[in-house]
Structures are given as C-alpha cells and as structure tokens.
Design an enzyme around this catalytic site. Structure first.
Site, PDB file in Angstrom:
ATOM      1  N   ASP A 164      40.434  23.622 -31.923  1.00 33.84           N
ATOM      2  CA  ASP A 164      39.522  23.304 -32.829  1.00 33.84           C
ATOM      3  C   ASP A 164      39.911  21.738 -33.467  1.00 33.84           C
ATOM      4  O   ASP A 164      39.622  20.810 -32.994  1.00 33.84           O
ATOM      5  CB  ASP A 164      39.150  24.494 -33.818  1.00 33.84           C
ATOM      6  CG  ASP A 164      38.185  24.350 -34.745  1.00 33.84           C
ATOM      7  OD1 ASP A 164      37.527  22.989 -34.846  1.00 33.84           O
ATOM      8  OD2 ASP A 164      37.802  25.207 -35.485  1.00 33.84           O
ATOM      9  N   ASP A 169      37.923  36.287 -31.134  1.00 35.82           N
ATOM     10  CA  ASP A 169      37.651  37.370 -32.086  1.00 35.82           C
ATOM     11  C   ASP A 169      36.786  36.630 -33.446  1.00 35.82           C
ATOM     12  O   ASP A 169      37.132  35.613 -33.850  1.00 35.82           O
ATOM     13  CB  ASP A 169      38.578  38.086 -32.383  1.00 35.82           C
ATOM     14  CG  ASP A 169      39.492  37.352 -33.474  1.00 35.82           C
ATOM     15  OD1 ASP A 169      39.960  36.090 -33.041  1.00 35.82           O
ATOM     16  OD2 ASP A 169      39.697  37.733 -34.606  1.00 35.82           O
ATOM     17  N   LYS A 224      46.197  36.120 -29.690  1.00 36.50           N
ATOM     18  CA  LYS A 224      45.924  37.180 -28.597  1.00 36.50           C
ATOM     19  C   LYS A 224      44.630  36.532 -27.558  1.00 36.50           C
ATOM     20  O   LYS A 224      44.188  36.796 -26.504  1.00 36.50           O
ATOM     21  CB  LYS A 224      45.139  38.232 -29.245  1.00 36.50           C
ATOM     22  CG  LYS A 224      46.130  38.931 -29.972  1.00 36.50           C
ATOM     23  CD  LYS A 224      45.631  40.219 -30.917  1.00 36.50           C
ATOM     24  CE  LYS A 224      46.192  40.590 -32.207  1.00 36.50           C
ATOM     25  NZ  LYS A 224      45.699  41.556 -33.192  1.00 36.50           N
ATOM     26  N   ASP A 233      43.287  29.433 -25.754  1.00 38.44           N
ATOM     27  CA  ASP A 233      41.586  29.834 -25.591  1.00 38.44           C
ATOM     28  C   ASP A 233      40.742  28.588 -25.994  1.00 38.44           C
ATOM     29  O   ASP A 233      39.818  28.351 -25.490  1.00 38.44           O
ATOM     30  CB  ASP A 233      41.322  31.007 -26.694  1.00 38.44           C
ATOM     31  CG  ASP A 233      41.894  30.885 -27.870  1.00 38.44           C
ATOM     32  OD1 ASP A 233      42.751  30.125 -28.214  1.00 38.44           O
ATOM     33  OD2 ASP A 233      41.740  31.954 -28.769  1.00 38.44           O
ATOM     34  N   PHE A 267      31.213  28.502 -34.550  1.00 41.16           N
ATOM     35  CA  PHE A 267      32.092  29.575 -34.140  1.00 41.16           C
ATOM     36  C   PHE A 267      31.758  30.557 -33.040  1.00 41.16           C
ATOM     37  O   PHE A 267      30.363  30.717 -32.978  1.00 41.16           O
ATOM     38  CB  PHE A 267      32.331  30.465 -35.766  1.00 41.16           C
ATOM     39  CG  PHE A 267      33.639  31.255 -35.599  1.00 41.16           C
ATOM     40  CD1 PHE A 267      34.789  30.680 -35.948  1.00 41.16           C
ATOM     41  CD2 PHE A 267      33.563  32.605 -35.249  1.00 41.16           C
ATOM     42  CE1 PHE A 267      35.963  31.590 -35.821  1.00 41.16           C
ATOM     43  CE2 PHE A 267      34.725  33.339 -35.040  1.00 41.16           C
ATOM     44  CZ  PHE A 267      36.021  33.028 -35.396  1.00 41.16           C
ATOM     45  N   VAL A 268      32.552  30.494 -32.173  1.00 37.97           N
ATOM     46  CA  VAL A 268      32.378  31.152 -30.875  1.00 37.97           C
ATOM     47  C   VAL A 268      32.982  32.571 -30.873  1.00 37.97           C
ATOM     48  O   VAL A 268      34.387  32.573 -31.291  1.00 37.97           O
ATOM     49  CB  VAL A 268      32.466  30.442 -29.818  1.00 37.97           C
ATOM     50  CG1 VAL A 268      31.331  29.456 -29.654  1.00 37.97           C
ATOM     51  CG2 VAL A 268      33.896  29.846 -29.474  1.00 37.97           C
TER      52      VAL A 268
HETATM   53  P1  XMP Z   1      43.048  24.636 -34.464  1.00 34.03           P
HETATM   54  O1  XMP Z   1      42.013  24.265 -35.656  1.00 34.03           O
HETATM   55  O2  XMP Z   1      44.279  24.688 -35.199  1.00 34.03           O
HETATM   56  O3  XMP Z   1      42.802  26.382 -34.290  1.00 34.03           O
HETATM   57  O4  XMP Z   1      42.908  23.947 -33.330  1.00 34.03           O
HETATM   58  C1  XMP Z   1      42.894  26.593 -33.125  1.00 34.03           C
HETATM   59  C2  XMP Z   1      42.938  28.166 -33.278  1.00 34.03           C
HETATM   60  O5  XMP Z   1      41.855  28.472 -34.201  1.00 34.03           O
HETATM   61  C3  XMP Z   1      41.020  29.626 -33.973  1.00 34.03           C
HETATM   62  N1  XMP Z   1      39.540  29.243 -33.610  1.00 34.03           N
HETATM   63  C4  XMP Z   1      38.687  30.242 -33.379  1.00 34.03           C
HETATM   64  N2  XMP Z   1      38.585  31.359 -32.972  1.00 34.03           N
HETATM   65  N3  XMP Z   1      36.602  31.329 -32.420  1.00 34.03           N
HETATM   66  C5  XMP Z   1      37.487  31.950 -32.558  1.00 34.03           C
HETATM   67  O6  XMP Z   1      37.251  33.188 -32.190  1.00 34.03           O
HETATM   68  C6  XMP Z   1      36.065  29.854 -32.791  1.00 34.03           C
HETATM   69  O7  XMP Z   1      34.976  29.419 -32.840  1.00 34.03           O
HETATM   70  C7  XMP Z   1      37.658  29.216 -33.225  1.00 34.03           C
HETATM   71  N4  XMP Z   1      37.592  27.783 -33.584  1.00 34.03           N
HETATM   72  C8  XMP Z   1      39.173  27.995 -33.801  1.00 34.03           C
HETATM   73  C9  XMP Z   1      41.769  29.988 -32.486  1.00 34.03           C
HETATM   74  O8  XMP Z   1      42.652  31.217 -33.112  1.00 34.03           O
HETATM   75  C10 XMP Z   1      42.363  28.934 -32.182  1.00 34.03           C
HETATM   76  O9  XMP Z   1      43.665  29.298 -31.260  1.00 34.03           O
HETATM   77 MG    MG Z   2      41.408  34.557 -34.418  1.00 29.72          MG
END
Ligand code: XMP
Ligand code: MG
Length: 189
Positions: free
Chosen positions: A113, A169, A53, A110, A162-163
């Site tokens: 990571d 969310d 989402k 969005d 973490f943002v």
């Molecule tokens: P990867 O590690 O596979 O993860 O690149 C990407 C997904 O991890 C979540 N994600 C976050 N969600 N704040 C969030 O709300 C963060 O700082 C964060 N870091 C990773 C997110 O769902 C993203 O699509």
């Molecule tokens: Mg999430």
C-alpha cells in the site's frame, strides 16, 4: 444456515460489495508469476519468505505453481497505525527461524500500500547477507509509487480501496475467501 450459504463466499456474501479479482484471475496470474520466477531462478534453490498472515494463501498456491525447489520461512511484522493504514514503524512479531546468509530470498507479500512495511522489511533482511533479495507481491496500490521500493514481481495493480479475501483481512475476517473483493461500507461501522 441454508445449504447455499456455504458456497464459495463462505457465508460472507452479504458483506461483500464487489469482487475485484476472481479465483480464476488469481490462479492465472500466479501461474504467470511462477513461470517467470521459475525461469529467473533456474538452477538455484529459492527461500520463500512469506509475510504473515496475509501472504499465506498466496504462498501456498505460488509454491505449488513453481517448478523449482523452494524452502519456506515466515515472518510476522506489525506496523503501528490504524486498522486500515500503516505508519512505517514496524515491530517483528515472529522472526525467521533460520539464518539467510547466502540464500536466494524471495519475499512474498499480499499487498503493498504505502510501501512502508516492505521498505523496512527489505532493509532488515538485506542486512542479513542473502545471496539475493527480491520481492513478489500479489497486489499493489497506487500509493506504493511514493516510496521507492524495488519490487520485481507484481501480480495486480489495483485501485486505492480496501480489499479483503485470499489472505487479506478486515478485523481478522475474510482471509479464507477464495477471491479478492471489497466490503460494503456498513461493515466498517
Ligand atoms: P504498507 O502501507 O506499509 O502496508 O505498504 C502494507 C500492509 O497494510 C495492510 N493493507 C491491507 N490489508 N486490505 C488488507 O486487508 C487492504 O486493502 C490493505 N492495504 C494495506 C496489509 O497488512 C499489508 O501488508
Ligand atoms: Mg491486516
């Protein structure tokens, strides 16, 4: 609650540690990205694929900033792992409604990571014979360099914290915030 509590922080004010990217910074960056994409795809029709989402707010603002015709599709994936990190094992919760064969696909994310989710997604979508496949991510964390994922358009490189906000969310909260920020440590306890 007090009238002031319904300000731009949607009443989340006490949970917020600091604002990382303001509403204005996000708006300016989206205008910049949209101008670039508009130029790169001139004369083409683009199929935006939003990853649910988290990318919903970004997609909504980005699509309006573009000056080319776009269509919208959504995909929801879940990567097994903890609440704040992913494992790379991905499951499709909601697939695209349509075939993307021959389409110019631009995936809107969005945040990247570890890059594991995106890497899986690109392999999956790439197997469906799109005319082109690129990624536009609003945020990228430093760990993303560990996985080789070609991301053509990046909004902001952010520190490894973490943002939340602007679609992002923590336990399904804070997506509705107009800015991107961090949470006070006690919120996670
Ligand atoms: P990867 O590690 O596979 O993860 O690149 C990407 C997904 O991890 C979540 N994600 C976050 N969600 N704040 C969030 O709300 C963060 O700082 C964060 N870091 C990773 C997110 O769902 C993203 O699509
Ligand atoms: Mg999430």
């Amino acid at each position: 609650s007090a009238p002031g509590a319904l300000g731009p922080d949607h009443g989340y004010g006490p949970d917020i540690d600091h604002v990382l990217l303001s509403e204005e910074q996000i708006r300016d960056k989206i205008a910049e990205l949209a101008a670039q994409v508009t130029a790169d795809y001139a004369g083409k029709e683009v199929l935006l694929v939003g990853v649910l989402k988290g990318a919903v707010l970004f997609m909504s603002d980005f699509a309006r900033a573009l000056q080319i015709p776009t269509q919208m599709e959504f995909m929801a994936v879940s990567s097994y792992g903890s609440a704040t990190s992913s494992s790379g094992v991905v499951r499709i919760l909601k697939d695209l409604d349509r075939d993307i064969t021959g389409k110019h696909v631009l995936v809107l994310e969005d945040i990247i990571d570890s890059g594991l989710t995106l890497s899986w997604l690109l392999k999956n979508l790439g197997g469906r014979s799109p005319a082109s496949l690129e990624v536009c991510a609003l945020l990228r964390k430093p760990d993303a360099v560990k996985v080789e994922v070609p991301v053509k358009y990046i909004g902001f490189d952010i520190p490894n914290e973490f943002v939340i906000g602007y679609g992002l969310d923590y336990a399904e909260r804070y997506r509705d915030l107009p800015y991107i920020g961090t949470l006070k440590p006690e919120v996670y306890q």
